[in-house]
Each structure stands twice: as C-alpha cells, then as structure tokens.
Design an enzyme around this catalytic site. Sequence first.
Site, PDB file in Angstrom:
ATOM      1  N   TRP A  79       2.384   1.916  -3.281  1.00 14.26           N
ATOM      2  CA  TRP A  79       1.219   2.213  -4.360  1.00 14.26           C
ATOM      3  C   TRP A  79       1.095   3.557  -4.507  1.00 14.26           C
ATOM      4  O   TRP A  79       0.806   4.288  -5.232  1.00 14.26           O
ATOM      5  CB  TRP A  79      -0.241   1.739  -3.793  1.00 14.26           C
ATOM      6  CG  TRP A  79      -1.280   2.247  -4.673  1.00 14.26           C
ATOM      7  CD1 TRP A  79      -1.761   1.465  -5.825  1.00 14.26           C
ATOM      8  CD2 TRP A  79      -2.380   3.122  -4.494  1.00 14.26           C
ATOM      9  NE1 TRP A  79      -2.962   2.068  -6.338  1.00 14.26           N
ATOM     10  CE2 TRP A  79      -3.220   3.379  -5.402  1.00 14.26           C
ATOM     11  CE3 TRP A  79      -2.280   4.220  -3.424  1.00 14.26           C
ATOM     12  CZ2 TRP A  79      -4.107   4.206  -5.644  1.00 14.26           C
ATOM     13  CZ3 TRP A  79      -3.198   5.179  -3.566  1.00 14.26           C
ATOM     14  CH2 TRP A  79      -4.391   5.180  -4.317  1.00 14.26           C
ATOM     15  N   HIS A  80       1.493   4.198  -3.377  1.00 16.12           N
ATOM     16  CA  HIS A  80       1.328   5.717  -3.322  1.00 16.12           C
ATOM     17  C   HIS A  80       2.715   6.492  -3.844  1.00 16.12           C
ATOM     18  O   HIS A  80       2.664   7.490  -4.537  1.00 16.12           O
ATOM     19  CB  HIS A  80       1.426   6.255  -1.930  1.00 16.12           C
ATOM     20  CG  HIS A  80       0.000   6.094  -1.206  1.00 16.12           C
ATOM     21  ND1 HIS A  80      -0.080   5.168  -0.410  1.00 16.12           N
ATOM     22  CD2 HIS A  80      -1.072   6.580  -1.101  1.00 16.12           C
ATOM     23  CE1 HIS A  80      -1.180   5.152   0.166  1.00 16.12           C
ATOM     24  NE2 HIS A  80      -1.942   6.239  -0.464  1.00 16.12           N
ATOM     25  N   GLY A  81       3.803   5.677  -4.262  1.00 17.42           N
ATOM     26  CA  GLY A  81       4.623   6.182  -5.076  1.00 17.42           C
ATOM     27  C   GLY A  81       5.734   5.203  -4.511  1.00 17.42           C
ATOM     28  O   GLY A  81       6.274   4.572  -3.506  1.00 17.42           O
ATOM     29  N   MET A  97       0.779  -1.132  -0.073  1.00 14.31           N
ATOM     30  CA  MET A  97      -0.017   0.105  -0.034  1.00 14.31           C
ATOM     31  C   MET A  97       0.801   1.117  -0.099  1.00 14.31           C
ATOM     32  O   MET A  97       0.639   2.075  -0.679  1.00 14.31           O
ATOM     33  CB  MET A  97      -0.942   0.122   1.320  1.00 14.31           C
ATOM     34  CG  MET A  97      -1.983   1.049   0.925  1.00 14.31           C
ATOM     35  SD  MET A  97      -2.822   1.369   2.522  1.00 14.31           S
ATOM     36  CE  MET A  97      -4.241   0.369   2.630  1.00 14.31           C
ATOM     37  N   GLY A  98       2.014   1.154   0.787  1.00 15.39           N
ATOM     38  CA  GLY A  98       2.737   2.175   0.758  1.00 15.39           C
ATOM     39  C   GLY A  98       3.485   2.671  -0.534  1.00 15.39           C
ATOM     40  O   GLY A  98       3.348   3.709  -1.267  1.00 15.39           O
TER      41      GLY A  98
END
Lengths: 88, 388
Positions: B324-326, B321-322
């Site tokens: 996914w943000h970049g 998930m982290g």
Amino acid sequence: MPVNSERRLSIAERVIEVLAEVAEDNVVRTDPDIPLFEQDVLDSLRTVDLILALTKEFGVDISPAELDRSLWATPKHIVAFMEAKVGV
Amino acid sequence: MIPYASFFYFGLLLYPLVIGLVLAWFGKLTPGILLGLTVAMVVVQYSRIQAEGPNAFDKVWAVAGFALYQLAIASAFLQVRQRLQSKPAFWFAIILSLLPLALVKVVPTNAGVTLIEFVGVSYVTFRSLDVIIGIEDRLITALSSRQYVLFLLFFPAVSSGPIDRFRRFAGDLAQPRTRQILLADVDSGVQHIMRGFAYKFLVAALIKSHWLEPAESAHGMWSTISYMYAYTLYLFFDFAGYSAFAIGIGSMLGIRTPENFRLPFLARNINDFWNRWHISLSTWFRDHVFMRFMLAATRGKWFRSREVASVAAFYVTFLLMGLWHGVALRYVVYGLYHATLLSVHNVFGRWRRKHGKGEAGLGWEVASTALTFQLVCFGLLIFSGRLG
C-alpha cells in the site's frame, strides 16, 4: 413482561458463557465492565473466535467491519450488541 | 497546494472554517454546505497556480473523475447486492475500485498514468473499499451520492488521512449539533491544531534541520544508527502533527475523525504498537483484511491449525500494507519484517498463557517497551530506504 425479561437474561448469560470460553478467562463472568481489549482479555485473534462462536450460538451474521472496538469494549457492551442483533 | 504546509494555506483555511462555524452556530451547516466547502477546498488544494495554462487544474479533474468513478462502482454494486449475494460481484467491485491505485503504483511514472494520479489517492481508495465491504456485509444498505462524495473527499483528510469509516462518518453527519456540542468540538479542534503546530512546525522541523539532514548526508554505521532514530522521531512528529490538523479541522466542522496516533513509543509490545501507530490504517487492515482472512480460513479449514492460519494472516495483511505504501522492495521487506515480529510475539504470547505466566513485573514491562521501540525504529529504517 416476565417472559421477555427471562429471554433477555438468557441471551446475556449465553453471551457471557461464550465469551468466557473464547477468552479462557473467568473474569468476564464476574466483571461485566472490564475493558476487554485494554486488559488483553480479547485481541484480534480471539475476537475472530468470538465472532465464530457467537455466530454458531445465535445463528446471526456478524461482520468484522461492524466491530468498532468501542462497541465491544466490555462484556456488557457485547451483550447489548448481541441483544440488538438477535432482536430482543 | 500542499495542505498544512504553509501559512498561506492556513490563511485560506480560515474561509471554510469561519463560514462553517458561523453556519453551525445557527444550526445551518448541512451536509450539502459541507460538500460545497469541501469541493471549494479540493479545488484550492489540487490546483497548481504556478503551472501555466491548461495544466493548472488537471489534478482537480483527476480527483473529480476518481470520485465519480468510485461513486459509480459503489452505486452499481449496491444495486447488485440488494438483489443477490455474489462473491464474484464483490471481488469485481473490489478490483475495479483498486484499479486506479494499482495503475498509479505499478505502471512506470512516464507511461501516461500520471494523469490520474493525485496526492492522497491511496487514502481515498481505502475509503471507497470500506464502502464496498460495508455493502457486501449489508452494513450499508443505502447510499446518498452527496454523503459518499463528501466522505471520500472530506477536505481536511483527503490528502493523507486519517482513513475514516463510512458508517462512522455518516453518523457524525446525521447528528445534530447543539451549541454546547459545537463549543466542545471547537475546543477539541483548537487543541488539535495547536498540537499540530507544535509537532509539525516545531519538533519535526527542528529534528529535520538539526538531526535528520546532517545524519542523512553522513556515512558509516554510527550515522546510520543516528539516522534511524532521527527518521523515526521525525516521521512520528510530522505525521502525527499533520493528523492533528486534519482531526482538529474536521472536529470543528462536526466530523470527529478518530485519533491516528496514541503514544506509539510507549507500546509494551509489537501488537500494542499497531494499536497505537497510524491507527486508521492499521485498524482498516485489521478489520478488512486480517479478521476477514482469519474468518474465511477458519470456516474453510484452509490450514491445519489456528497458529498456522494466524501466521499466514499476519503475512498476507502486512505484505499488503507494505505494498500500500508503494511497490518497492523496501516496503515489501518492511511488511514481512512486521509480520514476522507479530507472528513471533503471538506464538510467544500463547506459550506464556499456556504455561501460566500471567502478570509480568515492572522490570519486564520496561524492558519490553524499550525492545519494542528498538524493533520499531529498525523497521522504519528499512522503510526509509537508507539500507538500499
């Protein structure tokens, strides 16, 4: 038909039995309308256990992707879901 | 043009909305027309009027190419899945589907991949992965191209979510709307849009100009603490406001996208927080990563105990998930931070249950809610990048 309704009853009973065991909570036996996720009876981890236990009990595949929490909101919902799944 | 950011955009939005509502009133708003409205709005949202010459439409082509690419993968994988179940085929489809996002996130921006980049690519990728997982689990056994493209690019939510699920979306499309239902949808739509204006243009804008920006330019520990709260509140009101617009417009057009935020700062613990914050993303990860990982780990006996398995599942889920943000250190740390909080919470919760500590008092609840808020704010401070 009596035979059919007996079978339906037994599926419901089996689901509740499995649910009570997984949730480690007898409230699911007495309150079929208890909101399981809101009341912390179920969470993601126990839902995984429930999927495994129901798969074992009924021999059907259950995907975590089909578990919209509104579909599994209460013991009654889970019974209905499993009845549809097992094909009563 | 950035959606929901200018009054010009809202003016343009009236066209698909009025057309959609009038047709819906007469029972004529078909998925085909909805797709037409979506294509028109995607062209509006992704064309750059200011750009000179051939560049004005390059992002429109990027979006179109992306949609056709994903459609080809989903259709091919569906063909395969109807004949056999093959894990390699499933993972191959997942990798192909992730490829554009991975290129955009990993490759340096000046390397030519900017051609395929567009605003919302990470959100749209997650919708396409939802379809592939649905096909693998035999929840999706037929795929209409029209429905698929509409689901992927549905214009109110294309740029920043919410990340809808295909089966839910298709259910809305299939449901005929009576005038009574339509009026209820419009009512919900208007309320959401009003909330969007209040959150985004009033509260978030005021926080930004009077609190966030002054704190951003100041230095020292106290201004960092002030910045932490300002950033948290700004992010919530801006993003929840945006989500309210997307949900409201969708609802008027018959797509009842689920809520993305549910009073997240009233969460009683960190687990509860993730059921209330960016819900469409957190439930996507819960269903498609966390639970799948736990199921596979339990069936394959990957770990010696269930506790270890769940901690591993938290770290895998939140690391992804982290990312996914970049692809940046701060997002990785943010993911690890939340995985740690959830692991601790989970172990502590089990201990409490085991020792018969059931109901907690009101004082405990208040303290727990306040502590959760502090932990969340600190997490977003990491996320913001201010800590370096």
